[in-house]
Design a protein around this motif. Sequence first.
Motif, mmCIF file in Angstrom:
data_model
loop_
_atom_site.group_PDB
_atom_site.id
_atom_site.type_symbol
_atom_site.label_atom_id
_atom_site.label_comp_id
_atom_site.label_asym_id
_atom_site.label_seq_id
_atom_site.Cartn_x
_atom_site.Cartn_y
_atom_site.Cartn_z
ATOM 1 N N GLN A 173 41.048 57.769 26.601
ATOM 2 C CA GLN A 173 40.375 57.862 27.892
ATOM 3 C C GLN A 173 38.994 57.208 27.855
ATOM 4 O O GLN A 173 38.580 56.545 28.817
ATOM 5 C CB GLN A 173 40.243 59.329 28.305
ATOM 6 C CG GLN A 173 39.763 59.518 29.738
ATOM 7 C CD GLN A 173 40.171 60.856 30.297
ATOM 8 O OE1 GLN A 173 40.418 61.796 29.559
ATOM 9 N NE2 GLN A 173 40.240 60.962 31.609
ATOM 10 N N ASP A 174 38.277 57.362 26.760
ATOM 11 C CA ASP A 174 36.914 56.836 26.671
ATOM 12 C C ASP A 174 36.860 55.364 26.259
ATOM 13 O O ASP A 174 36.006 54.614 26.739
ATOM 14 C CB ASP A 174 36.098 57.653 25.672
ATOM 15 C CG ASP A 174 35.848 59.076 26.142
ATOM 16 O OD1 ASP A 174 35.986 59.331 27.357
ATOM 17 O OD2 ASP A 174 35.531 59.933 25.305
ATOM 18 N N PHE A 175 37.772 54.957 25.371
ATOM 19 C CA PHE A 175 37.650 53.621 24.773
ATOM 20 C C PHE A 175 38.891 52.737 24.927
ATOM 21 O O PHE A 175 38.820 51.543 24.665
ATOM 22 C CB PHE A 175 37.340 53.752 23.270
ATOM 23 C CG PHE A 175 36.140 54.587 22.966
ATOM 24 C CD1 PHE A 175 34.881 54.230 23.437
ATOM 25 C CD2 PHE A 175 36.250 55.741 22.216
ATOM 26 C CE1 PHE A 175 33.762 55.001 23.158
ATOM 27 C CE2 PHE A 175 35.142 56.527 21.920
ATOM 28 C CZ PHE A 175 33.892 56.156 22.394
ATOM 29 N N GLY A 176 40.022 53.321 25.306
ATOM 30 C CA GLY A 176 41.240 52.545 25.482
ATOM 31 C C GLY A 176 42.195 52.660 24.306
ATOM 32 O O GLY A 176 41.803 53.033 23.202
ATOM 33 N N PRO A 177 43.469 52.357 24.532
ATOM 34 C CA PRO A 177 44.483 52.498 23.477
ATOM 35 C C PRO A 177 44.276 51.563 22.293
ATOM 36 O O PRO A 177 44.676 51.883 21.174
ATOM 37 C CB PRO A 177 45.797 52.194 24.200
ATOM 38 C CG PRO A 177 45.408 51.421 25.416
ATOM 39 C CD PRO A 177 44.059 51.922 25.814
ATOM 40 N N GLU A 178 43.649 50.414 22.518
ATOM 41 C CA GLU A 178 43.436 49.470 21.415
ATOM 42 C C GLU A 178 42.520 50.068 20.355
ATOM 43 O O GLU A 178 42.724 49.847 19.155
ATOM 44 C CB GLU A 178 42.834 48.160 21.944
ATOM 45 C CG GLU A 178 43.726 47.402 22.923
ATOM 46 C CD GLU A 178 43.629 47.938 24.345
ATOM 47 O OE1 GLU A 178 42.771 48.827 24.603
ATOM 48 O OE2 GLU A 178 44.412 47.496 25.205
ATOM 49 N N VAL A 179 41.521 50.819 20.792
ATOM 50 C CA VAL A 179 40.591 51.445 19.841
ATOM 51 C C VAL A 179 41.305 52.535 19.047
ATOM 52 O O VAL A 179 41.094 52.678 17.837
ATOM 53 C CB VAL A 179 39.352 51.998 20.568
ATOM 54 C CG1 VAL A 179 38.515 52.861 19.632
ATOM 55 C CG2 VAL A 179 38.503 50.852 21.112
ATOM 56 N N LEU A 180 42.173 53.314 19.710
ATOM 57 C CA LEU A 180 42.951 54.312 18.981
ATOM 58 C C LEU A 180 43.843 53.631 17.949
ATOM 59 O O LEU A 180 43.913 54.076 16.793
ATOM 60 C CB LEU A 180 43.807 55.134 19.942
ATOM 61 C CG LEU A 180 44.781 56.117 19.270
ATOM 62 C CD1 LEU A 180 44.028 57.144 18.423
ATOM 63 C CD2 LEU A 180 45.657 56.815 20.305
ATOM 64 N N ASP A 181 44.488 52.562 18.335
ATOM 65 C CA ASP A 181 45.356 51.804 17.427
ATOM 66 C C ASP A 181 44.580 51.345 16.195
ATOM 67 O O ASP A 181 45.002 51.552 15.043
ATOM 68 C CB ASP A 181 45.931 50.603 18.188
ATOM 69 C CG ASP A 181 46.911 49.786 17.365
ATOM 70 O OD1 ASP A 181 47.359 50.244 16.298
ATOM 71 O OD2 ASP A 181 47.234 48.664 17.793
ATOM 72 N N GLN A 182 43.425 50.766 16.423
ATOM 73 C CA GLN A 182 42.612 50.257 15.324
ATOM 74 C C GLN A 182 42.091 51.395 14.444
ATOM 75 O O GLN A 182 42.052 51.287 13.201
ATOM 76 C CB GLN A 182 41.447 49.435 15.875
ATOM 77 C CG GLN A 182 40.708 48.632 14.815
ATOM 78 C CD GLN A 182 39.636 47.731 15.406
ATOM 79 O OE1 GLN A 182 39.270 47.855 16.570
ATOM 80 N NE2 GLN A 182 39.128 46.813 14.598
ATOM 81 N N SER A 183 41.728 52.510 15.069
ATOM 82 C CA SER A 183 41.196 53.660 14.314
ATOM 83 C C SER A 183 42.254 54.255 13.396
ATOM 84 O O SER A 183 41.970 54.611 12.241
ATOM 85 C CB SER A 183 40.685 54.734 15.283
ATOM 86 O OG SER A 183 39.646 54.231 16.093
ATOM 87 N N LEU A 184 43.471 54.367 13.886
ATOM 88 C CA LEU A 184 44.556 54.893 13.060
ATOM 89 C C LEU A 184 44.865 53.961 11.893
ATOM 90 O O LEU A 184 45.141 54.406 10.780
ATOM 91 C CB LEU A 184 45.810 55.101 13.918
ATOM 92 C CG LEU A 184 45.728 56.205 14.979
ATOM 93 C CD1 LEU A 184 46.944 56.157 15.891
ATOM 94 C CD2 LEU A 184 45.586 57.578 14.344
#
Length: 284
Positions: A173-184
């Motif tokens: 919600q805050d940064f977008g799915p791409e950031v979650l992808d990269q973080s994982l």
Amino acid sequence: MSGKYSYDIPDHPIKYDQVDPRSIKFDPRAQRNLNKARAKTIAERLVPTALGTPILSQREDGQYAVDGMHRIHACQLILNGSVSSSDEVREAVQEIFCEVHYDLSMANEASLFIIKNKESSKVGANDEFRIGVLAGHPLFVDTNAVLEKHQLKVGGRTTNGVRGIKGILSIVQDFGPEVLDQSLTIAEDAWGRTPDTWHSVTIGGIAIVIARHPDVVTAKELARKLKKQGDPVSFKSKIQTTATNGNTRADGTKGRLKAAHLSVASAWNAHRSVNRIPVPNIFE
């Protein structure tokens, strides 16, 4: 990113009407699973005047998505004779007063269910996620797509299980799915696939750092720096100690997330004279 992932529901017709509980069919895609034992307990003790106002979304096929499913199923049990009750109770639940919504998509129904239950704190985070995915709500669909890419599932302390789904949703919600992808990816590169690798607060700290400093922080270097901090259990403990100021103060979710941000930023800055990034003061 919040606009795309809002729970906004379009203007639509709403009526307050008497509805026969036996005409209501449940769609588990738009609500939590029915707990029959819970519904039976409600039926056995039902006080009709305490039913409240169940919320229905009427579909084109005449079926309903329901908030208040257990109360309605309790009425159904009474009316079909599965639970014994007085004639007065049976008479009172022949028709029940409901708030009926019309012309909603399944995603809108999911938003309605989630919003209503957030207000009363009745819906669990995992149920909320499952409903949002099945109903096609963008926030949940986009989050689930990233989790599936990483072969992760919500719930359970397993090698492939993510706990703390609210924190994971907040990243998207805050940064977008791409950031979650990269973080994982960074977390897995640093620690491999373990239950503690996917600690939502740790992932949140990584997300904040890479989202705020994309021109400085590189994924491979950050993974290498995090790996030098020890295993994911010790890093999680470091975050907890920081959040509580050495166990001298209480910590909440926001405090742990700030501590995770500080811990990840400090790991990046360690032994670095250039390309350093700001380290937050979490007690400000």
